[in-house]
Scaffold this motif. Structure first.
Motif, PDB file in Angstrom:
ATOM      1  N   PRO A 172       4.397   0.247  -4.788  1.00  0.00           N
ATOM      2  CA  PRO A 172       2.995   0.043  -4.444  1.00  0.00           C
ATOM      3  C   PRO A 172       2.510   1.073  -3.429  1.00  0.00           C
ATOM      4  CG  PRO A 172       4.363  -1.581  -3.341  1.00  0.00           C
ATOM      5  CD  PRO A 172       5.261  -0.842  -4.290  1.00  0.00           C
ATOM      6  N   ARG A 173       1.258   1.476  -3.560  1.00  0.00           N
ATOM      7  CA  ARG A 173       0.659   2.373  -2.575  1.00  0.00           C
ATOM      8  C   ARG A 173       0.272   1.540  -1.358  1.00  0.00           C
ATOM      9  NH1 ARG A 173      -3.503   5.853  -5.171  1.00  0.00           N
ATOM     10  NH2 ARG A 173      -1.870   7.439  -5.193  1.00  0.00           N
ATOM     11  N   VAL A 174       0.717   1.951  -0.174  1.00  0.00           N
ATOM     12  CA  VAL A 174       0.411   1.218   1.059  1.00  0.00           C
ATOM     13  C   VAL A 174      -0.090   2.179   2.121  1.00  0.00           C
ATOM     14  CG1 VAL A 174       2.117  -0.606   0.605  1.00  0.00           C
ATOM     15  CG2 VAL A 174       2.769   1.405   1.964  1.00  0.00           C
ATOM     16  N   ASP A 175      -0.748   1.597   3.129  1.00  0.00           N
ATOM     17  CA  ASP A 175      -1.137   2.355   4.311  1.00  0.00           C
ATOM     18  C   ASP A 175      -0.086   2.100   5.396  1.00  0.00           C
ATOM     19  OD1 ASP A 175      -1.619  -0.180   5.295  1.00  0.00           O
ATOM     20  OD2 ASP A 175      -3.800   0.021   5.326  1.00  0.00           O
ATOM     21  N   PRO A 176      -0.236   2.691   6.595  1.00  0.00           N
ATOM     22  CA  PRO A 176       0.776   2.477   7.634  1.00  0.00           C
ATOM     23  C   PRO A 176       0.936   1.024   8.075  1.00  0.00           C
ATOM     24  CG  PRO A 176      -0.465   4.455   8.106  1.00  0.00           C
ATOM     25  CD  PRO A 176      -1.168   3.784   6.964  1.00  0.00           C
ATOM     26  N   ALA A 177      -0.055   0.162   7.778  1.00  0.00           N
ATOM     27  CA  ALA A 177       0.089  -1.268   8.057  1.00  0.00           C
ATOM     28  C   ALA A 177       0.863  -1.983   6.957  1.00  0.00           C
ATOM     29  CB  ALA A 177      -1.291  -1.916   8.217  1.00  0.00           C
ATOM     30  N   HIS A 188       8.234  -4.082  11.346  1.00  0.00           N
ATOM     31  CA  HIS A 188       6.913  -3.474  11.518  1.00  0.00           C
ATOM     32  C   HIS A 188       5.816  -4.309  10.874  1.00  0.00           C
ATOM     33  CE1 HIS A 188       3.936  -0.289  11.970  1.00  0.00           C
ATOM     34  NE2 HIS A 188       3.667  -0.363  10.679  1.00  0.00           N
ATOM     35  N   VAL A 189       6.107  -4.928   9.748  1.00  0.00           N
ATOM     36  CA  VAL A 189       5.048  -5.664   9.035  1.00  0.00           C
ATOM     37  C   VAL A 189       4.657  -6.945   9.755  1.00  0.00           C
ATOM     38  CG1 VAL A 189       6.375  -7.237   7.522  1.00  0.00           C
ATOM     39  CG2 VAL A 189       4.299  -6.118   6.661  1.00  0.00           C
ATOM     40  N   THR A 190       5.475  -7.392  10.689  1.00  0.00           N
ATOM     41  CA  THR A 190       5.212  -8.668  11.375  1.00  0.00           C
ATOM     42  C   THR A 190       3.826  -8.697  12.001  1.00  0.00           C
ATOM     43  OG1 THR A 190       7.567  -8.954  11.834  1.00  0.00           O
ATOM     44  CG2 THR A 190       6.023 -10.233  13.173  1.00  0.00           C
ATOM     45  N   PRO A 211       4.099   6.146   4.172  1.00  0.00           N
ATOM     46  CA  PRO A 211       3.025   5.603   3.334  1.00  0.00           C
ATOM     47  C   PRO A 211       2.179   6.733   2.749  1.00  0.00           C
ATOM     48  CG  PRO A 211       2.489   5.346   5.645  1.00  0.00           C
ATOM     49  CD  PRO A 211       3.893   5.855   5.603  1.00  0.00           C
ATOM     50  N   SER A 212       1.414   6.385   1.703  1.00  0.00           N
ATOM     51  CA  SER A 212       0.640   7.409   0.999  1.00  0.00           C
ATOM     52  C   SER A 212      -0.857   7.158   1.062  1.00  0.00           C
ATOM     53  CB  SER A 212       1.091   7.475  -0.461  1.00  0.00           C
ATOM     54  OG  SER A 212       0.943   6.214  -1.090  1.00  0.00           O
ATOM     55  N   LEU A 213      -1.279   6.376   2.057  1.00  0.00           N
ATOM     56  CA  LEU A 213      -2.703   6.078   2.224  1.00  0.00           C
ATOM     57  C   LEU A 213      -2.982   5.886   3.703  1.00  0.00           C
ATOM     58  CD1 LEU A 213      -5.267   5.441   0.463  1.00  0.00           C
ATOM     59  CD2 LEU A 213      -4.681   3.035   0.741  1.00  0.00           C
ATOM     60  N   LEU A 214      -4.104   6.431   4.175  1.00  0.00           N
ATOM     61  CA  LEU A 214      -4.471   6.313   5.587  1.00  0.00           C
ATOM     62  C   LEU A 214      -5.843   5.673   5.676  1.00  0.00           C
ATOM     63  CD1 LEU A 214      -3.230   7.113   8.329  1.00  0.00           C
ATOM     64  CD2 LEU A 214      -4.562   9.228   8.205  1.00  0.00           C
ATOM     65  N   ARG A 215      -5.918   4.509   6.340  1.00  0.00           N
ATOM     66  CA  ARG A 215      -7.192   3.815   6.518  1.00  0.00           C
ATOM     67  C   ARG A 215      -7.654   3.948   7.971  1.00  0.00           C
ATOM     68  NH1 ARG A 215      -4.914  -0.519   2.981  1.00  0.00           N
ATOM     69  NH2 ARG A 215      -6.105  -0.526   1.039  1.00  0.00           N
ATOM     70  N   PRO A 216      -8.975   3.805   8.203  1.00  0.00           N
ATOM     71  CA  PRO A 216      -9.491   3.959   9.572  1.00  0.00           C
ATOM     72  C   PRO A 216      -8.863   3.000  10.572  1.00  0.00           C
ATOM     73  CG  PRO A 216     -11.291   4.094   8.000  1.00  0.00           C
ATOM     74  CD  PRO A 216     -10.076   3.705   7.219  1.00  0.00           C
TER      75      PRO A 216
END
Length: 438
Positions: free
Chosen positions: A295-300, A330-332, A364-369
């Motif tokens: 799955p594509r995810v952001d740093p969160a 980290h996901v906690t 990760p392969s996506l960066l959100r604000p």
């Protein structure tokens, strides 16, 4: 948020559906974690004391713990537990920590599909049921591609295995294999296969790698060649498996000269060449990264489905068990933020992060604000070529965002880590970010 909702009187199954099948019962939990390996168990241990209701881990195996359960050699736990353990000891430690923290671990429970945005269908020896959750963490890991997926021609004899199958036979079921093996691949897991073969009384006659040198660290390759006496054929591939009933030999081709030779063996172990266990991601319609196939995810660690997160080697196939566990840690905070926001999705579509050849993927392969820094402040990448002194360049919309020279090499078969600070000057409303290594 915790309940069990029977769909009929006295807790029995509800009315029959169109095909006459009973409607499955439904449970409701705060957090559902699918997968009881290092990433899932670490997330459970961190989340259970901090949520008001239930944290449930579902695992399809008879025992939780993931691949380390049958990887009976040292080297586990260095980064997350700060001590070195064998695989089985590491698995038992993580299971115990999650259970002591208050998480419920349910084994022999196969998640077969989705019946809602955060509701899954489960099949177990106790029957079929559904679990609805406030947040879902997918921690289903990765698997090695077997011979069939690699399209290696020849006969179809017994004795052709993956590392996971080999370790399951030897360490879990105390079975036997052959006497003389060929190991396909030169990664860390390949040397793990060699150690397992040795314990089973099987000598590794040859290790085959398509790269100019074995992919693993020299700390493993040098002792493997000298102490264990394992020769490594580089720039080579297995072109045919020979044998009626049982493997008797393999045909090896040198990739540069085209010359072929036959190597006698009674066991072949295909190692590495990982693919995420992404069936649940695909069936949910969650965005896939076309390069990792996870799955594509952001740093969160958020997927494209609100409230569904992904961790571990489902995202970066494949990294070490302790790095997967640190994803679980980290996901906690990200899950807790989601629960506290009462289901409000994150902001922004995000800027794609793309890896350019010889890099195969980045995670990760996506960066959100509103993204935090990634786990351990690192971006993870996979390369298809050796680069002794990697010079990393980050570009966006025709401009150079960052340059960084790394003091460690990039090598196939192991994850390359770069500081996430190279993304510091990225325009979060701009075009795709491209990361290259020269």
């Amino acid at each position: 948020m915790s309940s069990t909702e029977p769909t009929g009187a006295n807790g029995a199954a509800g009315p029959a559906g169109p095909a006459g099948a009973a409607t499955p019962r439904r449970e409701t939990v705060d957090v559902l974690i699918v997968g009881g390996g290092p990433a899932g168990l670490t997330a459970a241990a961190r989340l259970a004391p901090r949520v008001a209701g239930r944290v449930l881990v579902l695992d399809r195996e008879a025992d939780a713990g993931g691949i380390p359960r049958h990887s009976d050699h040292p080297g586990y736990g260095l980064r997350d537990l700060r001590r070195m353990l064998s695989g089985p000891s590491y698995a038992r430690t993580l299971v115990a920590r999650a259970a002591e923290a208050g998480a419920e671990i349910r084994t022999r429970a196969m998640v077969t599909g989705w019946s809602g945005e955060r509701t899954v269908e489960v099949t177990s020896p106790e029957g079929r049921y559904e679990v609805a959750a406030g947040a879902v963490v997918l921690a289903t890991g990765a698997r090695e591609r077997p011979r069939t997926a690699r399209r290696v021609p020849g006969d179809r004899p017994q004795g052709v295995l993956t590392t996971g199958q080999l370790q399951n036979i030897v360490h879990l079921h105390h079975g036997t294999v052959g006497e003389r093996a060929v190991v396909v691949g030169g990664e860390l897991v390949s040397w793990s296969a060699v150690l397992t073969l040795r314990e089973a009384g099987c000598r590794t006659a040859l290790m085959v790698s398509r790269y100019p040198k074995a992919e693993s660290y020299a700390a493993f390759t040098v002792p493997g060649r000298t102490v264990l006496g394992v020769p490594v054929a580089t720039r080579a591939r297995v072109t045919r498996i020979i044998g009626k009933g049982r493997v008797s030999a393999v045909e090896i081709e040198h990739l540069d000269t085209g010359r072929r030779r036959t190597v006698a063996c009674d066991t072949v172990v295909f190692t590495g060449d990982w693919i995420p266990d992404h069936e649940l991601v695909r069936s949910a319609g969650i965005d896939l990264d076309p390069h990792t196939l996870g799955p594509r995810v952001d740093p969160a660690l958020r997927t494209s489905r609100p409230g569904v997160f992904a961790v571990g080697n489902l995202l970066h196939p494949v990294d070490t068990a302790d790095i997967a566990a640190l994803d679980g840690a980290h996901v906690t905070e990200q899950v807790l933020r989601w629960l506290a926001a009462d289901g409000r999705p994150g902001t922004g579509e995000g800027v794609p992060i793309l890896a350019e050849a010889p890099l195969r993927w980045i995670a990760p392969s996506l960066l959100r604000p509103d993204s935090p820094a990634p786990a351990r402040n690192r971006l993870l990448l996979w390369t298809d070529a050796f680069v002794r002194v990697p010079r990393v360049t980050v570009r966006q919309d025709g401009r150079v965002v960052a340059r960084r020279t790394l003091p460690w090499p990039a090598a196939p078969g192991r994850v390359l880590r770069i500081p996430s600070s190279v993304l510091r000057d990225v325009d979060l409303h701009g075009g795709p970010v491209r990361v290259s290594v020269r």
